[in-house]
Scaffold this active site. Structure first.
Site, PDB file in Angstrom:
ATOM      1  N   LYS A  16       0.827  -1.229   0.000  1.00 29.33           N
ATOM      2  CA  LYS A  16       0.000   0.000   0.000  1.00 29.33           C
ATOM      3  C   LYS A  16       0.855   1.271   0.000  1.00 29.33           C
ATOM      4  O   LYS A  16       0.625   2.171  -0.785  1.00 29.33           O
ATOM      5  CB  LYS A  16      -0.900   0.058   1.248  1.00 29.33           C
ATOM      6  CG  LYS A  16      -1.976  -0.976   1.304  1.00 29.33           C
ATOM      7  CD  LYS A  16      -2.957  -0.666   2.435  1.00 29.33           C
ATOM      8  CE  LYS A  16      -2.326  -0.568   3.798  1.00 29.33           C
ATOM      9  NZ  LYS A  16      -1.828  -1.835   4.356  1.00 29.33           N
ATOM     10  N   ARG A  91      -9.870   1.289   9.260  1.00 30.84           N
ATOM     11  CA  ARG A  91      -9.377  -0.050   9.585  1.00 30.84           C
ATOM     12  C   ARG A  91     -10.494  -0.945  10.143  1.00 30.84           C
ATOM     13  O   ARG A  91     -10.282  -2.119  10.380  1.00 30.84           O
ATOM     14  CB  ARG A  91      -8.367   0.056  10.692  1.00 30.84           C
ATOM     15  CG  ARG A  91      -6.875   0.087  10.511  1.00 30.84           C
ATOM     16  CD  ARG A  91      -6.191  -0.724   9.534  1.00 30.84           C
ATOM     17  NE  ARG A  91      -4.865  -1.104   9.933  1.00 30.84           N
ATOM     18  CZ  ARG A  91      -3.749  -0.468   9.575  1.00 30.84           C
ATOM     19  NH1 ARG A  91      -3.805   0.594   8.806  1.00 30.84           N
ATOM     20  NH2 ARG A  91      -2.587  -0.927   9.959  1.00 30.84           N
ATOM     21  N   ARG A 130      11.242  -6.188   4.978  1.00 28.66           N
ATOM     22  CA  ARG A 130      11.096  -4.770   5.333  1.00 28.66           C
ATOM     23  C   ARG A 130      11.673  -4.500   6.726  1.00 28.66           C
ATOM     24  O   ARG A 130      12.246  -3.451   6.970  1.00 28.66           O
ATOM     25  CB  ARG A 130       9.614  -4.392   5.281  1.00 28.66           C
ATOM     26  CG  ARG A 130       9.363  -2.913   5.400  1.00 28.66           C
ATOM     27  CD  ARG A 130       7.953  -2.557   5.001  1.00 28.66           C
ATOM     28  NE  ARG A 130       6.975  -2.912   6.016  1.00 28.66           N
ATOM     29  CZ  ARG A 130       5.663  -2.697   5.892  1.00 28.66           C
ATOM     30  NH1 ARG A 130       5.178  -2.166   4.782  1.00 28.66           N
ATOM     31  NH2 ARG A 130       4.837  -3.028   6.858  1.00 28.66           N
ATOM     32  N   ARG A 136      11.447  -1.570  11.095  1.00 23.80           N
ATOM     33  CA  ARG A 136      10.145  -1.397  11.760  1.00 23.80           C
ATOM     34  C   ARG A 136       9.965  -2.503  12.788  1.00 23.80           C
ATOM     35  O   ARG A 136       9.953  -3.685  12.437  1.00 23.80           O
ATOM     36  CB  ARG A 136       9.014  -1.445  10.727  1.00 23.80           C
ATOM     37  CG  ARG A 136       8.582  -0.085  10.257  1.00 23.80           C
ATOM     38  CD  ARG A 136       7.445  -0.176   9.291  1.00 23.80           C
ATOM     39  NE  ARG A 136       6.200  -0.666   9.873  1.00 23.80           N
ATOM     40  CZ  ARG A 136       5.036  -0.613   9.253  1.00 23.80           C
ATOM     41  NH1 ARG A 136       4.956  -0.093   8.051  1.00 23.80           N
ATOM     42  NH2 ARG A 136       3.950  -1.085   9.830  1.00 23.80           N
ATOM     43  N   ARG A 148      -1.276  -8.698  13.232  1.00 25.00           N
ATOM     44  CA  ARG A 148      -1.707  -7.639  12.306  1.00 25.00           C
ATOM     45  C   ARG A 148      -2.480  -8.230  11.134  1.00 25.00           C
ATOM     46  O   ARG A 148      -3.475  -7.660  10.682  1.00 25.00           O
ATOM     47  CB  ARG A 148      -0.488  -6.840  11.826  1.00 25.00           C
ATOM     48  CG  ARG A 148       0.063  -5.923  12.922  1.00 25.00           C
ATOM     49  CD  ARG A 148       1.505  -5.521  12.686  1.00 25.00           C
ATOM     50  NE  ARG A 148       1.671  -4.751  11.484  1.00 25.00           N
ATOM     51  CZ  ARG A 148       2.769  -4.789  10.713  1.00 25.00           C
ATOM     52  NH1 ARG A 148       3.790  -5.576  11.026  1.00 25.00           N
ATOM     53  NH2 ARG A 148       2.844  -4.057   9.644  1.00 25.00           N
TER      54      ARG A 148
HETATM   55  P1  AMP Z   1       0.386   0.571   8.999  1.00 30.79           P
HETATM   56  O1  AMP Z   1       1.642   1.297   8.680  1.00 30.79           O
HETATM   57  O2  AMP Z   1      -0.796   1.058   8.229  1.00 30.79           O
HETATM   58  O3  AMP Z   1       0.563  -0.926   8.918  1.00 30.79           O
HETATM   59  O4  AMP Z   1       0.038   0.901  10.532  1.00 30.79           O
HETATM   60  C1  AMP Z   1       0.966   0.616  11.575  1.00 30.79           C
HETATM   61  C2  AMP Z   1       0.232   0.586  12.903  1.00 30.79           C
HETATM   62  O5  AMP Z   1      -0.362   1.865  13.167  1.00 30.79           O
HETATM   63  C3  AMP Z   1      -0.913  -0.417  13.008  1.00 30.79           C
HETATM   64  O6  AMP Z   1      -0.487  -1.725  13.326  1.00 30.79           O
HETATM   65  C4  AMP Z   1      -1.736   0.205  14.137  1.00 30.79           C
HETATM   66  O7  AMP Z   1      -1.121  -0.008  15.388  1.00 30.79           O
HETATM   67  C5  AMP Z   1      -1.619   1.694  13.817  1.00 30.79           C
HETATM   68  N1  AMP Z   1      -2.683   2.151  12.883  1.00 30.79           N
HETATM   69  C6  AMP Z   1      -2.516   2.599  11.599  1.00 30.79           C
HETATM   70  N2  AMP Z   1      -3.688   2.965  11.066  1.00 30.79           N
HETATM   71  C7  AMP Z   1      -4.628   2.731  12.009  1.00 30.79           C
HETATM   72  C8  AMP Z   1      -6.036   2.892  12.058  1.00 30.79           C
HETATM   73  N3  AMP Z   1      -6.735   3.353  10.993  1.00 30.79           N
HETATM   74  N4  AMP Z   1      -6.671   2.559  13.207  1.00 30.79           N
HETATM   75  C9  AMP Z   1      -5.996   2.120  14.276  1.00 30.79           C
HETATM   76  N5  AMP Z   1      -4.681   1.915  14.308  1.00 30.79           N
HETATM   77  C10 AMP Z   1      -3.977   2.222  13.189  1.00 30.79           C
END
Ligand code: AMP
Length: 193
Positions: A16, A91, A130, A136, A148
């Protein structure tokens, strides 16, 4: 003019973020990634960053009220006037319903909902790669990765049903292939190729 937003869905590791950076240019939309925003708070050790640190590290979602408020503030900034590309938000259904109301009140329309599909085993390999490259913490631990992925399946995928029911254009995209190939598929689906 109706301001347009594109929603980008896909499990962690589906590409993404990579695609969003390229689409931002092709679609002339502002890329908004809630994950990037949270990581930025974390690295700056802000009050919000400290509050969400454990949730991010263990792969759990940040509470909806906190996330929604951050998105609302971001969408108030003037640079979004051209349109937005939301990556990682909504989400779950609560966030999706909240976003509908917000977009409606701002005169935004949904130009398209993109769902990127990549087989599970490939996702895990990509995330481990990654973790080595970007460091990360939530990519480094297999249990956190699984959590996740489970959260995506249990909560986030339901948003696609929500948008289909609302008769929004939902496009399922094969996320396997070169970065260029996947970008081309997304642009074609959005009628922007
Ligand atoms: P991502 O980079 O989109 O995988 O997001 C990394 C982390 O940020 C996730 O595992 C959540 O802990 C938090 N996060 C990102 N977007 C959301 C969202 N829309 N709602 C809740 N937590 C989020």
């Amino acid at each position: 003019m109706i301001l347009q937003t594109v929603l980008l869905f896909g499990p962690p590791g589906s590409g993404k973020g990579t695609q969003a950076k390229r689409l931002e240019i092709s679609l002339r939309a502002v890329h908004i990634s809630t994950g990037d925003m949270f990581r930025d708070h974390l690295s700056r050790r802000t009050e919000l960053g400290l509050k969400i640190e454990n949730l991010l590290k263990s792969g759990q979602l940040v509470p909806d009220t906190v996330t929604n408020e951050m998105v609302r503030d971001r969408l108030l900034r003037p640079d979004v006037a051209l349109g937005t590309l939301l990556d990682g938000f909504p989400r779950n259904i609560v966030q999706a319903r909240w976003l509908e109301l917000l977009l409606g009140s701002r005169g935004y329309g949904i130009r398209g909902v993109i769902a990127m599909n990549v087989p599970h085993e490939q996702l895990i390999d990509r995330l481990k790669g990654r973790a080595l490259k970007e460091g990360r913490a939530d990519d480094a631990d297999e249990a956190v990765i699984r959590r996740r992925l489970d959260t995506y399946g249990a909560q986030t995928e339901a948003c696609l049903g929500f948008y289909k029911e609302a008769k929004k254009p939902v496009h399922s995209i094969d996320g396997v292939g070169s970065v260029d190939e996947v970008t081309a598929r997304i642009l074609k689906a959005l009628g922007a190729a």
